[in-house]
Every structure is written in structure tokens, then in C-alpha cells.
Write a protein that holds these residues in place. Structure first.
Motif, mmCIF file in Angstrom:
data_model
loop_
_atom_site.group_PDB
_atom_site.id
_atom_site.type_symbol
_atom_site.label_atom_id
_atom_site.label_comp_id
_atom_site.label_asym_id
_atom_site.label_seq_id
_atom_site.Cartn_x
_atom_site.Cartn_y
_atom_site.Cartn_z
ATOM 1 N N ASN A 42 28.645 86.316 4.709
ATOM 2 C CA ASN A 42 27.633 86.060 6.014
ATOM 3 C C ASN A 42 26.531 86.968 6.136
ATOM 4 O O ASN A 42 25.533 86.424 6.581
ATOM 5 N N ILE A 43 26.535 88.058 5.821
ATOM 6 C CA ILE A 43 25.280 88.986 5.707
ATOM 7 C C ILE A 43 24.329 88.300 4.629
ATOM 8 O O ILE A 43 23.150 88.127 5.012
ATOM 9 N N ARG A 44 24.698 87.995 3.430
ATOM 10 C CA ARG A 44 24.135 87.254 2.405
ATOM 11 C C ARG A 44 23.395 86.020 3.012
ATOM 12 O O ARG A 44 22.214 85.715 2.812
ATOM 13 N N LEU A 45 24.272 85.310 3.631
ATOM 14 C CA LEU A 45 23.561 84.083 4.293
ATOM 15 C C LEU A 45 22.560 84.166 5.292
ATOM 16 O O LEU A 45 21.579 83.929 5.596
ATOM 17 N N GLN B 187 45.941 103.558 -1.714
ATOM 18 C CA GLN B 187 44.570 103.696 -1.018
ATOM 19 C C GLN B 187 43.939 102.347 -0.526
ATOM 20 O O GLN B 187 44.124 101.286 -1.295
ATOM 21 N N LEU B 188 43.421 102.618 0.435
ATOM 22 C CA LEU B 188 42.622 101.374 0.724
ATOM 23 C C LEU B 188 41.373 101.042 0.164
ATOM 24 O O LEU B 188 40.500 101.935 0.036
ATOM 25 N N ASP B 189 41.378 99.736 -0.247
ATOM 26 C CA ASP B 189 40.078 99.262 -0.774
ATOM 27 C C ASP B 189 39.518 98.186 -0.156
ATOM 28 O O ASP B 189 39.912 97.032 -0.255
ATOM 29 N N VAL B 190 38.472 98.468 0.818
ATOM 30 C CA VAL B 190 38.069 97.368 1.835
ATOM 31 C C VAL B 190 37.535 95.987 1.050
ATOM 32 O O VAL B 190 37.587 94.987 1.438
ATOM 33 N N LYS B 191 37.056 96.267 -0.381
ATOM 34 C CA LYS B 191 36.841 95.228 -1.041
ATOM 35 C C LYS B 191 37.674 94.100 -1.477
ATOM 36 O O LYS B 191 37.547 92.918 -1.750
ATOM 37 N N ASN B 192 39.011 94.470 -1.300
ATOM 38 C CA ASN B 192 40.114 93.739 -1.554
ATOM 39 C C ASN B 192 40.540 92.831 -0.213
ATOM 40 O O ASN B 192 40.993 91.698 -0.236
ATOM 41 N N LEU B 193 39.813 93.297 0.905
ATOM 42 C CA LEU B 193 40.025 92.396 2.240
ATOM 43 C C LEU B 193 39.449 91.126 2.113
ATOM 44 O O LEU B 193 38.027 91.285 1.902
ATOM 45 N N LEU B 194 39.994 90.071 2.666
ATOM 46 C CA LEU B 194 39.264 88.721 2.647
ATOM 47 C C LEU B 194 38.226 88.764 3.732
ATOM 48 O O LEU B 194 37.125 88.353 3.669
ATOM 49 N N ASP B 195 38.645 89.232 4.950
ATOM 50 C CA ASP B 195 37.778 89.416 6.000
ATOM 51 C C ASP B 195 36.649 90.288 5.677
ATOM 52 O O ASP B 195 35.495 89.744 6.162
ATOM 53 N N PHE B 196 36.543 91.428 4.978
ATOM 54 C CA PHE B 196 35.408 92.146 4.348
ATOM 55 C C PHE B 196 34.603 91.166 3.592
ATOM 56 O O PHE B 196 33.192 91.087 3.699
ATOM 57 N N LYS B 197 35.141 90.503 2.518
ATOM 58 C CA LYS B 197 34.253 89.558 1.892
ATOM 59 C C LYS B 197 33.756 88.364 2.393
ATOM 60 O O LYS B 197 32.466 88.056 2.211
ATOM 61 N N ILE B 198 34.293 87.823 3.750
ATOM 62 C CA ILE B 198 33.604 86.866 4.615
ATOM 63 C C ILE B 198 32.515 87.605 5.031
ATOM 64 O O ILE B 198 31.438 86.871 5.069
ATOM 65 N N GLN B 199 32.666 88.929 5.569
ATOM 66 C CA GLN B 199 31.621 89.372 6.463
ATOM 67 C C GLN B 199 30.318 89.596 5.388
ATOM 68 O O GLN B 199 29.122 89.565 5.875
ATOM 69 N N SER B 200 30.664 90.146 4.243
ATOM 70 C CA SER B 200 29.645 90.530 3.406
ATOM 71 C C SER B 200 28.632 89.269 2.957
ATOM 72 O O SER B 200 27.597 89.190 2.829
ATOM 73 N N LEU C 178 31.262 79.374 -0.905
ATOM 74 C CA LEU C 178 32.102 80.516 -1.347
ATOM 75 C C LEU C 178 32.555 80.912 0.089
ATOM 76 O O LEU C 178 34.029 81.536 -0.045
ATOM 77 N N VAL C 179 32.113 80.892 1.222
ATOM 78 C CA VAL C 179 32.457 81.440 2.487
ATOM 79 C C VAL C 179 33.791 80.501 2.997
ATOM 80 O O VAL C 179 34.895 81.053 3.407
#
Length: 449
Positions: free
Chosen positions: A271-274, A256-269, A135-136
Motif C-alpha cells: 500500500n505504501i508502494r501504491l 524469532q519474529l520476522d515481520v516480513k513473513n506477516l501478511l499484514d506487513f506485506k499488504i501495508q508495504s 498483488l495486494v
């Protein structure tokens, strides 16, 4: 007579020049969407990240192999050049000790073994980790595509504004040519002064110099666009400058900013799961593992090389292997502690990134509003300066305004042109930065005509 003799040569050179220009390859015209599509298809980084996705899928297959049967075969051949001597003590079989050499000189052994993991918690975690890793890799591919789109759009907009500036300079050049023609007639009739005519020529030469510099900058900008598109720099291209500005120069409605839409946020999230799965894998390293095996083989031996391959004796066995970690010098304990600290750092980095996302969004929003206001103000100033220049030019031609008034009006008009072009480019780039900051760049580009 010389002019007559050189006339055919001159005509020939003109014809050759025309033919050469006609044979030059025509520049390929790209619209904004066509440029983006070409970039996504041909930029070398796209191939790299697509390969990373394939690598992640292969790692997923590799992780599954841990729970699949493992079959291996082994064949050995031994030539015991000097066999070991065994000494039987005296009294067992004889009054004196006996020296005996057991075994044969030639020994061949062939065996096949099937191993099957029955219990290993770390393999289960590895399978889950590879799903997240895949997924990453997909998200990084999307992020790279977004960066390609961003670089292409920014390079395209730069050329677009240079084209607009070129149109204005060409228009000014034509206007000065007409004024110079009128002024020259006035000068020849004694109505205008030579210094006025020279001033007008200086202004015209300045415009030509600006056009020459602009063409150089445009060539550099085209090379930058070709690089972003992954195109050979020697290829000739042009952009379709009939772009509808109504979409680009409009302010977006309240976003309005929704950080969940940012690809960088998804990648970091992810990576935390990893990292969380890595902690589990380190913890399960303290658990025992269980595996089963089945072995079948055959061996032959003898003291004669030729006959040593004729008498085969097979054997087989099945069994279980239980491995229980007891003490490894605190290696696993240290690895688990490191993994947990890495998880804490990843979580803190995500918090810092969220604050950075908000900062970038607020800055992009502020910059967009300021550039929009500046662009509108400069557009009004440009329209006003244009009207003043037209009136002053008309009055100058009628003789009711001086050349100084005309040149001052012309200078103000050129300055207004330059300010408007700069503010237009600033707004277009600010809009792209704003859409990227809120993770909406792809949708924004798709809406452009």
C-alpha cells in the motif's frame, strides 16, 4: 388388566421411537483438516476476496487501454427548421443590404475517429500501480484464508475440550451409579445412613445437571464452528476427537519474529508502494500530453428530405493534439501535496504496525509459556487427585473412610478436572495465537494430523 391393555401401546411407542431415531440423518464427522478445507471452500468471505482478485485483474486490463487505440464513430442528423439569416451590407454587392440564408434544411454527418496516445506519463504510472494493486488483492485473499483457518481452528478446539470434559463427566456419572448401587444395598441392610445415600444422590444429580449444561454449550460451539465453516446451521456435524495431542501440547522451539513473513506487513508495504506511485502520478500531471488522431467522415445535405441522403461528400484528416497544463487554480499542486502527506502517514503507520507486531508476538509468547506451565501443573494435580479419589473410594467401600472424606476427595478431583480442561483450552488457543502472531499459522495447521 389395565397394564395388559396398555402394553401393546407402550411397545408401539417404543418401536416408533426406535424407527424415528434410525431415520434421523447421521452427523457428518469432520477432522480438523477437513473442517479447514470445507471452510476455505464454502465460507462466503472466500468468494468475496476471490472476486476482489478478479476485479484487480480487470483494472489491470483497464489501465492498459490507455495506450491502446481508441476508435469512435458519430452520426448526426439536423433538421434546420429555421435557418439563420446573414445580412450583407449595402455597397458590397448591391446598393441595398442583402439578407441571405446559407445552408440547407437537412444535414447528415457521419464520422469515425481514431485516437492514439503518444505520450502520457500518468498512464505509465497507472499501469505499474495496477500491478501492485493485483498483488495486494492476492495478499488480502491469503489473509482472509488465514482468518478463516484461525476462526475454524479456535471453534474446533473449543468443541474438542468440551468433548474431553464430557468424557470425564460421563466417567464420573458411571462411578456414582456404581457407588449408589453399593450404598443402597448398605442402606437396605442398615449399614449406611439415609443421609449418606441422599448426599450421594445429590452429587450424582449435580453431575447430570453439568452434563445437560455441557450439551447445551456443545451445541452452541457446534453452531459457531458451522458458521466459521460457512455451513448451514441445520446440518448435523460432529468432530473427530481422536486428535493426537502430542503435537498440540508441545512447546515450539525458540522462534524469532520476522515481520516480513506477516501478511499484514506485506499488504501495508505494498500500500505504501501504491501511495508512492500516486505521488508520481500527481507529479506527472504537470507534464504535457501528446496524442495523434485520424478522422474520416462523410456528409450529405439538401432541402428535400428524400434527396438529402443521396449526395454524399467525404472528407478526412490526420493530426496531433498537444495539451500543455498552464494554470488550473493550484488544483494539481494541492493534490500533489495531499498525496505526499498521505505517503508520510502510510510510512508512519507501518512503523507503528511493526511495533504492534512485536508486542503481539511477545504477548503471545508469554501467554503460551504460562499456559503450558499451568497445563502441566494442572495435569499433575489431576493425576494426584485421581489417585487420592481411587484410594478414598476403595476405603469408603471397605468402611475405613467416611462419606465426608469421599465427597471431599471427589470435589477435589472434579475441581482438578475443570482446571485441567480450562488450561488445555487456554494452551491450545495460545498456541494458535502464537503461530498466527509470527505468520506461521498455515504451516502449523498443515503439520497437524
Amino acid at each position: 388388566m389395565k397394564k395388559v391393555k396398555n402394553l401393546p401401546i407402550t411397545i408401539s411407542l417404543i418401536i416408533i421411537s426406535v424407527i424415528a431415531k434410525a431415520q434421523e440423518p447421521q452427523a457428518t464427522v469432520f477432522s480438523l483438516k477437513e473442517s479447514i478445507a470445507y471452510s476455505l471452500e464454502n465460507n462466503p468471505s472466500s468468494t468475496i476476496y476471490k472476486n476482489e482478485v478478479l476485479i484487480a485483474k480487470e483494472k489491470k486490463t483497464e489501465a492498459l487501454s490507455g495506450y491502446l487505440p481508441q476508435l469512435n464513430g458519430t452520426a448526426t442528423f439536423d433538421d434546420n427548421l429555421k435557418r439563420q439569416v446573414t445580412v450583407l451590407p449595402a455597397g458590397a454587392f448591391s446598393k441595398e443590404e442583402i439578407k441571405i440564408q446559407f445552408g440547407n434544411q437537412y444535414n447528415t454527418n457521419v464520422v469515425a475517429q481514431l485516437d492514439q496516445t503518444l505520450f502520457d506519463r500518468s498512464i505509465t504510472v497507472a499501469k505499474e500501480a495496477n500491478k501492485v494493486n493485483t498483488l495486494v488483492a492476492d495478499l488480502k485473499l491469503l489473509q482472509n484464508n488465514e482468518n478463516i483457518v484461525y476462526n475454524t481452528v479456535m471453534a474446533y478446539y473449543q468443541i474438542l475440550t468440551l468433548n474431553e470434559q464430557e468424557k470425564l463427566l460421563v466417567e464420573n456419572e458411571k462411578k456414582y451409579e456404581e457407588l449408589l448401587r453399593i450404598l443402597q444395598l448398605q442402606y437396605e441392610k442398615g449399614v449406611a445412613k439415609k443421609i449418606d445415600y441422599d448426599r450421594m444422590r445429590v452429587s450424582q444429580n449435580n453431575i447430570k445437571s453439568q452434563l445437560s449444561l455441557l450439551k447445551t454449550n456443545k451445541e452452541l460451539a457446534l453452531n459457531k464452528l458451522k458458521f466459521a465453516m460457512g455451513m448451514d446451521l441445520s446440518q448435523r456435524i460432529a468432530i473427530n476427537d481422536s486428535l493426537d495431542y502430542s503435537m498440540q501440547v508441545s512447546m515450539p522451539l525458540g522462534s524469532q519474529l520476522d515481520v516480513k513473513n506477516l501478511l499484514d506487513f506485506k499488504i501495508q508495504s505494498n500500500n505504501i508502494r501504491l501511495q508512492e506511485l500516486d505521488v508520481e502520478r500527481r507529479r506527472f500531471a504537470f507534464f504535457p500530453t501528446l496524442a495523434g488522431y485520424a478522422r474520416y467522415g462523410a456528409q450529405t445535405f439538401g432541402n428535400d428530405f428524400g434527396k438529402s441522403f443521396s449526395n454524399w461528400f467525404d472528407y478526412s484528416s490526420i493530426g496531433l493534439k498537444l495539451n500543455i497544463p498552464i494554470f488550473d487554480g493550484y488544483r494539481k499542486k494541492s493534490q500533489l501535496a495531499q498525496s505526499r502527506l498521505g505517503l508520510l502517514n502510510a510510512q508512519e503507520n507501518l512503523k507503528l504496525s511493526q511495533r504492534n507486531y512485536e508486542l503481539q508476538f511477545q504477548n503471545a509468547n508469554t501467554q503460551l509459556f504460562r499456559s503450558y506451565t499451568s497445563m502441566n501443573d494442572n495435569k499433575q494435580t489431576l493425576d494426584l487427585a485421581s489417585d487420592i479419589l481411587k484410594n478414598t473410594s476403595l476405603q469408603y467401600q471397605k468402611g475405613t473412610a467416611s462419606l465426608t472424606d469421599f465427597l471431599n476427595s471427589d470435589y477435589s478431583y472434579k475441581e482438578a478436572q475443570s482446571n485441567y480442561i480450562s488450561s488445555l483450552l487456554n494452551f491450545l488457543t495460545a498456541r494458535v495465537d502464537f503461530e498466527k502472531a509470527q505468520g506461521n499459522l498455515s504451516n502449523y495447521v498443515n503439520q497437524l494430523k
